[in-house]
Motif scaffolding. Structure first.
Motif, PDB file in Angstrom:
ATOM      1  N   PRO A  44       0.842  -1.206   0.000  1.00 13.39           N
ATOM      2  CA  PRO A  44       0.000   0.000   0.000  1.00 13.39           C
ATOM      3  C   PRO A  44       0.874   1.252   0.000  1.00 13.39           C
ATOM      4  CG  PRO A  44      -0.754  -1.575   1.642  1.00 13.39           C
ATOM      5  CD  PRO A  44       0.555  -2.092   1.137  1.00 13.39           C
ATOM      6  N   SER A  45       0.417   2.302  -0.662  1.00 18.55           N
ATOM      7  CA  SER A  45       1.235   3.499  -0.794  1.00 18.55           C
ATOM      8  C   SER A  45       0.343   4.719  -1.001  1.00 18.55           C
ATOM      9  CB  SER A  45       2.202   3.360  -1.972  1.00 18.55           C
ATOM     10  OG  SER A  45       1.482   3.197  -3.186  1.00 18.55           O
ATOM     11  N   LYS A  46       1.003   5.891  -1.099  1.00 13.49           N
ATOM     12  CA  LYS A  46       0.334   7.143  -1.427  1.00 13.49           C
ATOM     13  C   LYS A  46       0.862   7.647  -2.758  1.00 13.49           C
ATOM     14  CE  LYS A  46      -0.842   9.151   3.098  1.00 13.49           C
ATOM     15  NZ  LYS A  46      -0.583  10.298   4.007  1.00 13.49           N
ATOM     16  N   SER A  47      -0.042   7.885  -3.702  1.00 13.38           N
ATOM     17  CA  SER A  47       0.346   8.465  -4.989  1.00 13.38           C
ATOM     18  C   SER A  47       0.190   9.983  -4.904  1.00 13.38           C
ATOM     19  CB  SER A  47      -0.518   7.896  -6.114  1.00 13.38           C
ATOM     20  OG  SER A  47      -1.888   8.142  -5.866  1.00 13.38           O
ATOM     21  N   ILE A  48       1.204  10.718  -5.400  1.00 16.10           N
ATOM     22  CA  ILE A  48       1.243  12.178  -5.291  1.00 16.10           C
ATOM     23  C   ILE A  48       0.763  12.817  -6.591  1.00 16.10           C
ATOM     24  CG2 ILE A  48       2.678  14.162  -4.707  1.00 16.10           C
ATOM     25  CD1 ILE A  48       2.346  12.088  -2.496  1.00 16.10           C
ATOM     26  N   SER A  49      -0.110  13.819  -6.477  1.00 17.83           N
ATOM     27  CA  SER A  49      -0.587  14.595  -7.621  1.00 17.83           C
ATOM     28  C   SER A  49      -0.548  16.082  -7.252  1.00 17.83           C
ATOM     29  CB  SER A  49      -2.006  14.173  -8.013  1.00 17.83           C
ATOM     30  OG  SER A  49      -2.907  14.360  -6.931  1.00 17.83           O
ATOM     31  N   PHE A  50      -0.804  16.944  -8.254  1.00 22.48           N
ATOM     32  CA  PHE A  50      -0.733  18.390  -8.038  1.00 22.48           C
ATOM     33  C   PHE A  50      -1.957  19.063  -8.644  1.00 22.48           C
ATOM     34  CE2 PHE A  50       0.485  22.674  -9.404  1.00 22.48           C
ATOM     35  CZ  PHE A  50       0.940  23.209  -8.208  1.00 22.48           C
ATOM     36  N   ASN A  51      -2.510  20.016  -7.893  1.00 20.63           N
ATOM     37  CA  ASN A  51      -3.672  20.776  -8.357  1.00 20.63           C
ATOM     38  C   ASN A  51      -3.393  22.262  -8.136  1.00 20.63           C
ATOM     39  OD1 ASN A  51      -6.170  21.970  -8.846  1.00 20.63           O
ATOM     40  ND2 ASN A  51      -7.322  20.314  -7.875  1.00 20.63           N
ATOM     41  N   GLU A  52      -3.221  22.998  -9.260  1.00 17.77           N
ATOM     42  CA  GLU A  52      -2.870  24.412  -9.151  1.00 17.77           C
ATOM     43  C   GLU A  52      -4.043  25.284  -8.683  1.00 17.77           C
ATOM     44  OE1 GLU A  52      -2.098  26.399 -12.875  1.00 17.77           O
ATOM     45  OE2 GLU A  52      -2.993  24.724 -13.970  1.00 17.77           O
ATOM     46  N   HIS A  53      -5.255  24.737  -8.665  1.00 21.53           N
ATOM     47  CA  HIS A  53      -6.410  25.514  -8.230  1.00 21.53           C
ATOM     48  C   HIS A  53      -6.527  25.573  -6.700  1.00 21.53           C
ATOM     49  CE1 HIS A  53      -7.770  25.809 -12.354  1.00 21.53           C
ATOM     50  NE2 HIS A  53      -7.681  24.489 -12.484  1.00 21.53           N
ATOM     51  N   LEU A  54      -5.810  24.695  -6.001  1.00 19.86           N
ATOM     52  CA  LEU A  54      -5.812  24.722  -4.540  1.00 19.86           C
ATOM     53  C   LEU A  54      -4.703  25.668  -4.086  1.00 19.86           C
ATOM     54  CD1 LEU A  54      -6.241  20.901  -3.806  1.00 19.86           C
ATOM     55  CD2 LEU A  54      -8.003  22.676  -3.733  1.00 19.86           C
ATOM     56  N   SER A  55      -4.966  26.944  -4.070  1.00 24.33           N
ATOM     57  CA  SER A  55      -3.927  27.944  -3.797  1.00 24.33           C
ATOM     58  C   SER A  55      -4.205  28.784  -2.553  1.00 24.33           C
ATOM     59  CB  SER A  55      -3.757  28.868  -5.004  1.00 24.33           C
ATOM     60  OG  SER A  55      -4.997  29.504  -5.326  1.00 24.33           O
ATOM     61  N   SER A  56      -5.325  28.570  -1.884  1.00 24.12           N
ATOM     62  CA  SER A  56      -5.637  29.351  -0.677  1.00 24.12           C
ATOM     63  C   SER A  56      -4.782  28.871   0.490  1.00 24.12           C
ATOM     64  CB  SER A  56      -7.120  29.213  -0.322  1.00 24.12           C
ATOM     65  OG  SER A  56      -7.939  29.741  -1.357  1.00 24.12           O
ATOM     66  N   ASN A  57      -4.180  29.779   1.199  1.00 22.23           N
ATOM     67  CA  ASN A  57      -3.283  29.447   2.305  1.00 22.23           C
ATOM     68  C   ASN A  57      -4.085  28.913   3.491  1.00 22.23           C
ATOM     69  OD1 ASN A  57      -1.156  29.199   4.049  1.00 22.23           O
ATOM     70  ND2 ASN A  57      -0.990  31.395   4.471  1.00 22.23           N
ATOM     71  N   ASP A  58      -3.861  27.632   3.832  1.00 18.37           N
ATOM     72  CA  ASP A  58      -4.534  27.049   4.996  1.00 18.37           C
ATOM     73  C   ASP A  58      -3.642  27.084   6.242  1.00 18.37           C
ATOM     74  OD1 ASP A  58      -2.667  25.219   4.246  1.00 18.37           O
ATOM     75  OD2 ASP A  58      -4.028  23.492   4.179  1.00 18.37           O
ATOM     76  N   GLY A  59      -2.411  27.591   6.104  1.00 20.90           N
ATOM     77  CA  GLY A  59      -1.517  27.746   7.246  1.00 20.90           C
ATOM     78  C   GLY A  59      -0.740  26.513   7.637  1.00 20.90           C
ATOM     79  N   LEU A  60      -1.038  25.342   7.053  1.00 21.82           N
ATOM     80  CA  LEU A  60      -0.378  24.096   7.454  1.00 21.82           C
ATOM     81  C   LEU A  60       1.121  24.147   7.171  1.00 21.82           C
ATOM     82  CD1 LEU A  60      -0.515  21.147   8.439  1.00 21.82           C
ATOM     83  CD2 LEU A  60      -1.013  20.486   6.084  1.00 21.82           C
ATOM     84  N   LEU A  61       1.490  24.470   5.938  1.00 24.19           N
ATOM     85  CA  LEU A  61       2.903  24.472   5.551  1.00 24.19           C
ATOM     86  C   LEU A  61       3.680  25.578   6.260  1.00 24.19           C
ATOM     87  CD1 LEU A  61       5.205  23.426   3.777  1.00 24.19           C
ATOM     88  CD2 LEU A  61       4.432  24.963   1.971  1.00 24.19           C
ATOM     89  N   VAL A  62       3.105  26.765   6.326  1.00 23.04           N
ATOM     90  CA  VAL A  62       3.810  27.900   6.942  1.00 23.04           C
ATOM     91  C   VAL A  62       4.031  27.651   8.432  1.00 23.04           C
ATOM     92  CG1 VAL A  62       3.735  30.376   7.376  1.00 23.04           C
ATOM     93  CG2 VAL A  62       2.859  29.459   5.216  1.00 23.04           C
TER      94      VAL A  62
END
Length: 315
Positions: A44-62
């Motif tokens: 079992p694994s996680k496949s990574i994808s990218f969506n440029e429309h998800l651009s609102s800052n949710d504060g998680l990364l920062v």
């Protein structure tokens, strides 16, 4: 600042990591799979994808970067925005943006971001240590035919003479064993008796010699001897690190080396510590000979950087 390092750390525990005004990386869990063409079992694994429309800052990364770098939130946000600005400049110039352990981003002709994921790293924490297994099919019917053909080619025939011989052979074996035990018992008893007599004589002779030596020893000087002082040089042997705080395990040695470089750039005394029993290349944040220091460092790393970090003990 290597923002992709913090993105990969978050993908182990979150299914979406958003870069403000840029896009979001998504992690989709896939179940264990079997590839018939290559006869491989995939964990079992996680496949990574990218969506440029998800651009609102949710504060998680920062917030994650602020805790890891010990910065204020606004200061961390500024550093992330500067990095994103550099990324956009490279993409608009037609360059490929290669993100370590994530994949490649590039701009298409219609000005859309195209993401090609890199599948060398499994971001599913529950599958840690699991690797691809080769499944060799068992051909039961062909093996059964071979056994039947082998039995048919070697016929078994037992004649009355052979049956009689096989019946008498065990009794002959037991009779020979009984005769051997009787002969060994007689000779052993005689040998033991002679050994006992010799032993008594030797003990008496030894007692006489000891008595004579004790009598002679009384004529010697019994004052204690003065010996010169003895100086010994003791070389202290230092042992290598015993406690390693594990940052990750990788199928590729190149990915492990990249992880070491990333951690060293982040200020850790990271190192490559070889492969485990599954053949995965292991990387440590830091190492120590002191158990308490290693545990304190592990708690700090779990709290601020990677909650799935753990300690490997090497003796």
């Amino acid at each position: 600042m290597r923002v992709e390092q913090y993105i990969t750390e978050l993908l182990y525990h979150h299914n979406c990591v958003i870069l403000p005004d840029f896009g979001g990386f998504l992690a989709n869990t896939t179940h264990a799979q079997f590839e018939k063409e290559s006869n491989l079992l995939l964990p079992p694994s996680k496949s990574i994808s990218f969506n440029e429309h998800l651009s609102s800052n949710d504060g998680l990364l920062v917030n994650h970067i602020a805790k890891a770098k010990k910065l204020e939130y606004n200061e961390a946000l500024t550093k992330v925005q500067l990095t994103i600005k550099e990324w956009k400049q490279k993409l608009n110039a037609g360059e490929k943006l290669r993100l370590v352990n994530l994949g490649v981003l590039q701009m298409s002709q219609d000005k859309a971001l195209v993401f090609t994921p890199k599948n060398d790293t499994n971001y599913l924490a529950s599958s840690f240590g699991l690797s691809t297994v080769a499944a060799i099919p068992i051909k039961r019917e062909s093996l059964k035919k071979e056994v039947v053909q082998l039995e048919a080619s070697v016929p078994l025939k037992i004649t009355p003479e052979k049956r009689k011989e096989s019946t008498l052979r065990p009794w002959m074996k037991y009779a020979a064993i009984l005769l051997l035990m009787v002969s060994m018992g007689t000779s052993g008893y005689l040998g033991y008796k002679e050994y006992g007599q010799n032993k008594i004589a030797l003990e008496q002779k030894a007692a006489v010699q000891v008595t004579n030596q004790l009598q002679q020893a009384t004529f010697f000087d019994t004052s204690p001897l003065e010996l010169p002082p003895l100086h010994l040089k003791v070389k202290r042997v230092t042992q290598g690190p015993k406690y390693f705080i594990i940052a990750g395990a990788f199928r590729s040695k190149a990915n492990a080396d990249k992880k070491v470089q990333m951690l060293q750039e982040a200020g850790f005394d990271a190192s490559y510590i070889g492969t485990n029993s599954f053949g995965l290349h292991q990387v440590s944040f830091e190492s120590s000979n002191d158990k308490s220091l290693a545990l304190n460092k592990l708690r700090e790393i779990r709290k601020n950087i990677a909650s799935d970090a753990w300690i490997l003990i090497k003796k």
